[in-house]
Design a protein around this motif. Structure first.
Motif, mmCIF file in Angstrom:
data_model
loop_
_atom_site.group_PDB
_atom_site.id
_atom_site.type_symbol
_atom_site.label_atom_id
_atom_site.label_comp_id
_atom_site.label_asym_id
_atom_site.label_seq_id
_atom_site.Cartn_x
_atom_site.Cartn_y
_atom_site.Cartn_z
ATOM 1 N N ALA A 49 12.373 20.383 44.759
ATOM 2 C CA ALA A 49 13.107 19.702 43.694
ATOM 3 C C ALA A 49 13.287 18.225 44.014
ATOM 4 O O ALA A 49 13.181 17.801 45.152
ATOM 5 N N GLY A 50 13.557 17.439 43.005
ATOM 6 C CA GLY A 50 13.856 16.021 43.177
ATOM 7 C C GLY A 50 13.272 15.156 42.089
ATOM 8 O O GLY A 50 13.963 14.320 41.514
ATOM 9 N N PHE A 51 11.987 15.352 41.777
ATOM 10 C CA PHE A 51 11.349 14.474 40.801
ATOM 11 C C PHE A 51 11.939 14.640 39.402
ATOM 12 O O PHE A 51 11.867 13.721 38.586
ATOM 13 N N GLU A 52 12.568 15.772 39.119
ATOM 14 C CA GLU A 52 13.170 15.959 37.791
ATOM 15 C C GLU A 52 14.218 14.891 37.494
ATOM 16 O O GLU A 52 14.442 14.538 36.339
ATOM 17 N N TYR A 53 14.825 14.325 38.541
ATOM 18 C CA TYR A 53 15.792 13.249 38.317
ATOM 19 C C TYR A 53 15.122 12.032 37.687
ATOM 20 O O TYR A 53 15.719 11.329 36.874
ATOM 21 N N MET A 54 13.882 11.769 38.059
ATOM 22 C CA MET A 54 13.137 10.649 37.491
ATOM 23 C C MET A 54 12.974 10.861 35.982
ATOM 24 O O MET A 54 13.166 9.942 35.191
ATOM 25 N N ILE A 55 12.643 12.066 35.601
ATOM 26 C CA ILE A 55 12.449 12.367 34.182
ATOM 27 C C ILE A 55 13.776 12.310 33.434
ATOM 28 O O ILE A 55 13.874 11.694 32.367
ATOM 29 N N ILE A 56 14.803 12.923 33.986
ATOM 30 C CA ILE A 56 16.111 12.937 33.327
ATOM 31 C C ILE A 56 16.627 11.520 33.112
ATOM 32 O O ILE A 56 17.134 11.178 32.045
ATOM 33 N N GLU A 57 16.484 10.672 34.128
ATOM 34 C CA GLU A 57 17.027 9.318 34.065
ATOM 35 C C GLU A 57 16.194 8.356 33.218
ATOM 36 O O GLU A 57 16.684 7.310 32.826
ATOM 37 N N THR A 58 14.931 8.677 32.959
ATOM 38 C CA THR A 58 14.064 7.732 32.232
ATOM 39 C C THR A 58 13.719 8.200 30.826
ATOM 40 O O THR A 58 12.872 7.605 30.177
ATOM 41 N N THR A 59 14.365 9.254 30.352
ATOM 42 C CA THR A 59 14.085 9.741 29.005
ATOM 43 C C THR A 59 15.353 9.782 28.181
ATOM 44 O O THR A 59 16.463 9.699 28.702
ATOM 45 N N GLU A 60 15.157 9.907 26.897
ATOM 46 C CA GLU A 60 16.278 10.016 25.967
ATOM 47 C C GLU A 60 16.002 11.209 25.064
ATOM 48 O O GLU A 60 14.926 11.303 24.477
ATOM 49 N N PRO A 61 16.951 12.135 24.953
ATOM 50 C CA PRO A 61 16.715 13.294 24.091
ATOM 51 C C PRO A 61 16.425 12.863 22.648
ATOM 52 O O PRO A 61 17.013 11.909 22.139
#
Length: 104
Positions: A49-61
């Motif tokens: 785990a870890g890279f999901e933070y990159m996606i969460i922080e750089t996207t907008e629902p």
């Protein structure tokens, strides 16, 4: 894949995926995907785990189930670099070999 069709590009090799498909991409492998049907639903996991933070922080629902307007501006190269540096400081596990060049 739960629903729909998509093409995954793993080291530039296309892999067609439909409902029921499983695509495994080794850590650090160059990859991308494109949605080939109107709707796609998939489960995306990261081990370790870890890279999901990159996606969460750089996207907008999405506010609606529609494509964003074509007039939406694309980020400059510097914007994602700054954001990725901040995310890596906040979540060190988000750093991968794939992101080399984004560290400060």
């Amino acid at each position: 894949m739960i629903e729909g069709e998509a093409t995954f590009f793993v080291e530039d090799q296309p892999i067609q995926a439909t409902a029921g498909s499983f695509v495994s991409i080794p850590r650090g492998t160059k990859h991308a995907f494109q949605v080939d049907s109107e709707i796609v639903r998939l489960i995306n996991t990261y081990v370790p785990a870890g890279f999901e933070y990159m996606i969460i922080e750089t996207t907008e629902p999405a506010k609606a189930r529609t494509l964003p307007p074509a007039s939406m501006p694309s980020p400059t190269k510097e914007q994602p670099n700054r954001v990725m540096e901040q995310i890596i400081q906040k979540y060190p596990a988000a750093k991968t070999n794939f992101l080399q060049g984004y560290e400060s």
